[in-house]
Design an enzyme around this catalytic site. Structure first.
Site, PDB file in Angstrom:
ATOM      1  N   ASP A  30      -5.686  -2.464  -9.740  1.00 33.96           N
ATOM      2  CA  ASP A  30      -4.930  -1.154  -9.854  1.00 33.96           C
ATOM      3  C   ASP A  30      -4.571  -0.977 -11.218  1.00 33.96           C
ATOM      4  O   ASP A  30      -3.684  -1.631 -11.574  1.00 33.96           O
ATOM      5  CB  ASP A  30      -4.030  -0.920  -8.736  1.00 33.96           C
ATOM      6  N   GLU A  56      -8.756   1.133  -8.487  1.00 33.90           N
ATOM      7  CA  GLU A  56      -7.507   2.126  -8.225  1.00 33.90           C
ATOM      8  C   GLU A  56      -7.012   2.881  -9.597  1.00 33.90           C
ATOM      9  O   GLU A  56      -6.518   2.136 -10.418  1.00 33.90           O
ATOM     10  CB  GLU A  56      -6.291   1.660  -7.527  1.00 33.90           C
ATOM     11  N   GLU A  84      -2.391   8.461  -4.300  1.00 30.63           N
ATOM     12  CA  GLU A  84      -1.084   8.080  -3.734  1.00 30.63           C
ATOM     13  C   GLU A  84       0.025   8.907  -4.474  1.00 30.63           C
ATOM     14  O   GLU A  84       1.134   9.053  -3.735  1.00 30.63           O
ATOM     15  CB  GLU A  84      -0.397   6.521  -4.320  1.00 30.63           C
ATOM     16  N   HIS A 134      -0.899   4.129   1.263  1.00 27.60           N
ATOM     17  CA  HIS A 134      -0.305   3.561  -0.023  1.00 27.60           C
ATOM     18  C   HIS A 134       1.017   3.151   0.336  1.00 27.60           C
ATOM     19  O   HIS A 134       2.167   3.794   0.686  1.00 27.60           O
ATOM     20  CB  HIS A 134      -0.015   4.947  -1.001  1.00 27.60           C
TER      21      HIS A 134
END
Length: 209
Positions: A30, A56, A84, A134
């Site tokens: 991420d 991500e 998110e 999330h």
């Protein structure tokens, strides 16, 4: 795992993580939008060699064209995820309409609660895109059980630690799965007022000082 904050150490950290988790566990990275498009593509190609299956927010979630670029050119087997920060159905509709993600993320604490989360889920399903919740597993668990296209719930141990400091009934994972307790009402968690009051007083003391 988070990447992008110290680019010079990222590959060393990814390699260390792979060695720690072994070959049979998925490795997910991420970037929180830390990379530009070309660096994100290069990074995707490199970490694919370590078996990374999830990237991500390789670029900013506002860069829908960039996300689409990364999604189109990422190595086979690597999913691109974002969403998110979505706060209403129009945000998710734009992201899905741009073909920007392989998996849509939504956060029940940001997108209008259960109603907003279900709207995001319905949009994702209409585009044949899976949904990932999330963080905040205690808030997401029950509603996610109703979604046939749910991929998973993001689980941060530090977030759950805070939940357990304040609530009874927080569900712990078993074999990688969260299972609601059907004997508990509502979301299954109960605020411990005395513990919450203690932290409230500490916060007020810091403010006054």
């Amino acid at each position: 795992m988070k990447v992008g904050r110290e680019p010079g150490r990222d590959l060393e950290r990814v390699e260390t993580a792979r060695q720690a988790i072994g070959p049979d566990t998925e490795l997910m990275v991420d970037a929180n939008g830390a990379f530009d498009r070309k660096r994100a593509l290069r990074f995707a190609e490199t970490v694919a060699g370590y078996g990374a299956t999830w990237f991500e927010e390789p670029v900013s979630s506002d860069d829908l064209a960039g996300l689409r670029l990364i999604r189109d050119r990422a190595p086979a087997g690597m999913e691109i995820a974002a969403g998110e920060y979505g706060y209403d159905r129009f945000y998710f509709r734009r992201m899905l309409g741009a073909g920007a993600v392989d998996v849509l993320q939504a956060d029940i604490t940001r997108c209008g609660g259960v109603t907003g989360f279900l709207e995001a889920a319905a949009l994702a399903r209409s585009f044949s895109i899976p949904l990932s919740a999330h963080t905040a597993p205690a808030a997401h668990l029950h509603v996610c059980c109703s979604l046939p296209h749910l991929r998973h719930i993001e689980y941060f141990h530090d977030h759950v630690r805070i939940e357990e400091m304040l609530f009874d009934g927080v569900v712990r994972p078993e074999d990688g799965r969260l299972r609601p307790d059907p004997s508990r009402h509502g979301m299954g968690i109960t605020l411990r007022d005395e513990d919450a009051e203690k932290y409230k007083k500490e916060s007020e003391t810091r403010k006054s000082s």
